[in-house]
Enzyme design. Structure first.
Site, mmCIF file in Angstrom:
data_model
loop_
_atom_site.group_PDB
_atom_site.id
_atom_site.type_symbol
_atom_site.label_atom_id
_atom_site.label_comp_id
_atom_site.label_asym_id
_atom_site.label_seq_id
_atom_site.Cartn_x
_atom_site.Cartn_y
_atom_site.Cartn_z
ATOM 1 N N HIS A 90 0.851 -1.190 0.000
ATOM 2 C CA HIS A 90 0.000 0.000 0.000
ATOM 3 C C HIS A 90 0.889 1.244 0.000
ATOM 4 C CE1 HIS A 90 -2.899 2.857 2.229
ATOM 5 N NE2 HIS A 90 -3.229 2.837 0.957
ATOM 6 N N CYS B 189 -0.492 0.276 9.683
ATOM 7 C CA CYS B 189 -0.671 1.653 9.198
ATOM 8 C C CYS B 189 -2.078 1.917 8.684
ATOM 9 C CB CYS B 189 0.354 1.950 8.108
ATOM 10 S SG CYS B 189 2.025 2.097 8.773
ATOM 11 N N HIS B 190 -2.554 1.019 7.797
ATOM 12 C CA HIS B 190 -3.886 1.262 7.232
ATOM 13 C C HIS B 190 -4.736 0.008 7.212
ATOM 14 C CE1 HIS B 190 -0.980 4.178 5.497
ATOM 15 N NE2 HIS B 190 -1.900 5.027 5.940
ATOM 16 N N GLY B 191 -4.301 -1.036 7.940
ATOM 17 C CA GLY B 191 -5.128 -2.228 8.139
ATOM 18 C C GLY B 191 -5.184 -3.196 6.987
#
Lengths: 258, 177, 415
Positions: free
Chosen positions: B122, B141-143
């Site tokens: 990502h 960080c963003h799952g």
């Protein structure tokens, strides 16, 4: 006015020739023929490989070569050992690595990307083990001494069996014809059959001195062959270009009175 | 600049003069190009960097179910010795369930050993191991969730964790890069 | 100059209307009326511009790999020589380039001194040139410190120590310069910054130098004013090509050094890492500083030596007023030109002496040579101009050329 110009030119010539080897306390070194000297000079692979052997077996117990890495032994223009050979040679040395997960430093066999292992942990250790005189690093030694390869070669062979009369030597100081003031803190290290060459060459003193000096010359200038190769092409190119420009210039100026 | 004399024989003169100028000009240009190359090349990875471009990893101390992280080209690489269950789980997944379809077989050379660049596809954070809903890795960080083959299952990451070039030098050693 | 040319293409017109760079370029570098009788001594300006650009570009790429830390500097230079792609080439070009830069600048200055290019109305061009030379000296000095070899370190020690000769404030100034109580890593990092900066200052001064030149236009070997049109040719292609030709010949010599003898102009001691506890036997600056080094050591007093060395360069700025001659070119100054050659020999002798130990006969000769150097500017230049009877000047620069042709015509060998 013509006279002064002539005086000037002859003075110029004599000044430049007098810049030659600084005499005084230094004996003029021997001048053997080196394969790598001159504009078309090249190193000889076998000579460099033997030289590496002499360095490792004779010199490396006291002298480091910090600027060399094991991988340099493979690259073009040098001893050109095979990768397999160098991996094996490197693995004979241990380097400090880490820290590991416990925070401890540990020793591991050297790999290609490691620098040559130094015989000393630091300069102080080197000094104390050699009566206060630190054996200098040899990586660029050929460029670090006036006289270069000739001087180093002569030095290695410059020891005499008997110290001449009238010369007193302190402890740990030796007589050498080519050393400054004929005194040096390094003892003779090149002796007949000091190493057994893997390629069967007779290990005379002259042979060993030659080989290790050539190796050191390569170490100081690993790009020598590439440099001279490219240089040759560059100069030819520039000479041709200057001819083309000369005629172009002539043509441009032809119609102008000047 | 042309005198009367020149204009009379203009054609012949122009050709010869132009040829000279053209030759000189192109010869100069070629030299200038050759001169530029070293200045560009010097920014490429140098010999000392290239020497560190590949890393050998000793696999013998790694137990089944254990991962190590090594640094390769400045990036973390996860080397995991997978258990039988993890391998079975990875092989059982349907391609249709994958945002970035890839079979487990194509991602490993030996099923027991999973070697992947530990950088989330990502935005580059390092995923945490033994976490996430798919028994693999989870990027905090963003799952993003990765499975036991390092494939993205849920979350914003677009692609599976990258598999670097590596070879088995022998059963116990791999060389990455 | 610039009113003759009009940009041709639409793009050029568009740009030029908003920023007259096209007409500026064309006016000053292509059409610029240049005396048609310039000899090859006039090519050194172009060669110097090439040297400056070469040093800036090679310096820039070297700076991508060099580390200005006392512990890492030497090894970083060796890293460049061994590992960086073509690093050895870039480093040798940069190091040799400094020497070539000084060879060119000395020849360029010699030209100006011989042909009176410093005389009215070109005084300011000459003075700007002196400042360019000063910046070159500073840049080269700092650059030599960067590899952090023995000569780098000890040369820096000797020269920066000179500041302690300043009365009262000497020690404070020196410590301020060092950022420390001796030459150390603190000096190295600031020298790197300043070494990177100065060439751009030089570049700015070079622009001013050429701008000032383009007001009166070039001098010429006859030393007389030229008539535009009759005596001049456009700079392009006549002098563009001639300059490039001279440049290529210069590059052959440059390449000879770089590829076949890259260390001959340097000193072997600089391949030994800097050791603050061991002074080399003979501390010698690079060859181009030797004349000034000889002058420094000629004076027995420390402060006196410093003043003499600085004055040796500073006095150059006053030459336009020291030289009393109304005639520019030494071609027409039969008496002065002999002293000109003595000055040249004197400068070279000073250079030789700068490399010798400052004792015995070398010291005596050094003092004599220093004396003459200053006497030349303070005494010879003002006096000779008055007492000399110059040769009759030609009416125009075309005249000597025409008379040559007339002679050929007479002997029936007209080309």
């Amino acid at each position: 006015m013509l006279k002064i110009k002539n005086i000037f030119l002859s003075l110029l010539l004599s000044i430049f020739t007098s810049f030659a080897f600084a005499a005084g306390e230094m004996h003029e070194p021997m001048h053997p023929d080196w394969s790598f000297q001159g504009p078309l000079g090249k190193f000889e692979r076998a000579e460099l490989q033997r030289g590496y052997q002499v360095y490792t077996e004779v010199c490396s117990s006291c002298h480091s070569m910090d600027l060399l890495s094991y991988r340099n032994l493979i690259q073009e223009g040098g001893p050109e050992f095979s990768e397999k050979q160098v991996k094996a040679m490197a693995a004979m040395f241990e380097v400090e690595a880490g820290p590991d997960a416990d925070g401890e430093m540990f020793m591991r066999p050297a790999i290609l990307s490691d620098k040559f292992v130094s015989p000393w942990k630091n300069e102080q250790e080197g000094r104390i083990s050699n009566g206060g005189a630190y054996p200098p690093d040899l990586s660029v030694m050929v460029k670090a001494r006036p006289g270069g390869a000739d001087y180093l070669y002569s030095l290695l062979l410059g020891y005499e069996d008997e110290t001449p009369e009238g010369i007193t030597l302190d402890d740990g100081v030796y007589y050498n014809i080519y050393a400054k003031n004929q005194k040096i803190a390094m003892p003779q290290v090149i002796y007949e059959d000091g190493v057994e060459y893997t390629d069967g060459t007779a290990a005379t003193e002259v042979q060993m001195a030659r080989d290790v000096t050539a190796f050191l010359a390569w170490s100081a200038e690993p790009k020598l062959e590439e440099r001279k190769r490219i240089g040759f092409k560059v100069i030819i190119y520039l000479i041709i270009l200057s001819f083309l420009l000369y005629f172009t210039n002539k043509r441009i100026w032809r119609d102008t009175s000047h | 600049m042309d005198t009367k004399k020149d204009i009379d024989t203009a054609d012949a003169k122009v050709t010869r003069r132009d040829f000279l100028y053209l030759t000189t000009g192109s010869f100069t240009a070629v030299g200038a190009g050759a001169l530029a190359w070293p200045f560009i090349s010097q920014m490429n990875p140098d010999a000392s960097v290239k020497a560190l471009a590949s890393t050998e990893v000793d696999l013998s101390p790694i137990m089944p179910g254990q991962s190590i992280t090594i640094l390769w080209r400045g990036k973390p690489v996860f080397v995991r010795r997978r258990t039988e269950e993890e391998i079975a789980e990875a092989q059982a997944v349907e391609q249709i369930d994958l945002p970035d379809p890839e079979t487990d077989e194509t991602r490993v050379q030996k099923p027991e050993w999973l070697v992947m660049v530990g950088v989330c596809t990502h935005l580059g954070c390092i995923p945490l191991g033994n976490k996430g809903e798919y028994n693999g890795w989870f990027c905090p960080c963003h799952g993003s969730h990765y499975d036991t083959s390092g494939r993205i299952r849920k979350g914003p990451a677009p692609k599976n964790l990258e598999i670097p070039n590596y070879v088995f030098l022998n059963d116990n050693t791999i060389k990455i890069g | 100059m610039s009113d003759d040319y009009q940009p041709q293409s639409a793009v050029a017109k568009w740009i030029d209307k908003r920023l007259p760079i096209v007409t500026l370029f064309s006016g000053h570098l292509m059409q610029f009326p240049t005396p048609k009788n310039l000899n090859y001594w006039w090519t050194f300006g172009g060669i110097l511009t090439f040297c400056l650009i070469t040093q800036i570009i090679t310096g820039l790429v070297l700076a991508m790999h060099y580390i200005a830390d006392a512990n890492l500097a030497f090894a970083s230079v060796e890293h460049i020589m061994r590992d960086v792609n073509y690093g050895w080439l870039l480093r040798y070009i940069h190091a040799t380039g400094a020497s070539m830069f000084f060879i060119a600048v000395y020849l360029h200055m010699a030209r100006s001194l011989f042909y009176g290019s410093y005389k009215e109305p070109r005084e300011l061009i000459w003075i700007i040139g002196v400042f360019i030379f000063l910046l070159m000296v500073a840049t080269a000095f700092m650059g030599y410190v960067l590899p952090w070899g023995q000569m780098s370190f000890w040369g820096a020690t000797v020269i920066t120590n000179l500041f302690s000769a300043v009365p009262f404030f000497g020690e404070a100034i020196t410590n301020w310069l060092w950022g420390d109580y001796s030459v150390s890593g603190a000096l190295l990092t600031r020298f790197f910054t300043l070494h990177y900066l100065m060439p751009f200052l030089i570049f700015g001064l070079v622009i001013l130098h050429i701008w000032a030149l383009h007001v009166p236009g070039n001098n010429n070997p006859e030393g007389i004013d030229v008539v535009k049109g009759q005596d001049t040719v456009p700079f392009h292609p006549h002098y563009v090509v001639k300059d490039v030709l001279a440049l290529v010949v210069f590059m052959i010599i440059f390449a000879g050094f770089v590829f076949f003898s890259p260390n001959i102009l340097g000193h072997s001691d600089n391949y030994i890492q800097a050791n603050p506890l061991q002074t080399p036997e003979h501390i010698v600056p690079e060859w181009y500083f030797l004349p000034f080094y000889a002058i420094l050591r000629a004076i027995p007093d420390k402060l006196g030596g410093v003043i003499a060395m600085v004055s040796a360069i500073a006095i150059l700025a006053f030459i336009p007023w020291l030289d009393s001659s109304k005639v520019r070119s030494c071609k027409y100054r039969p008496l002065y030109r002999q002293f000109y050659w003595i000055l040249i020999i004197d400068f070279i002798v000073l250079g030789y002496l700068g490399a010798q130990p400052a004792t015995g006969i070398y010291l005596i000769l050094g003092r004599l040579a220093t004396l003459y150097y200053f006497l030349h500017f303070i005494l010879v230049m003002p006096l000779i101009g008055y007492i000399e009877k110059p040769k009759p000047l030609p009416k125009s620069i075309s005249e000597p050329v025409l008379s040559k042709e007339e002679q050929l015509a007479k002997s029936g060998q007209m080309a």
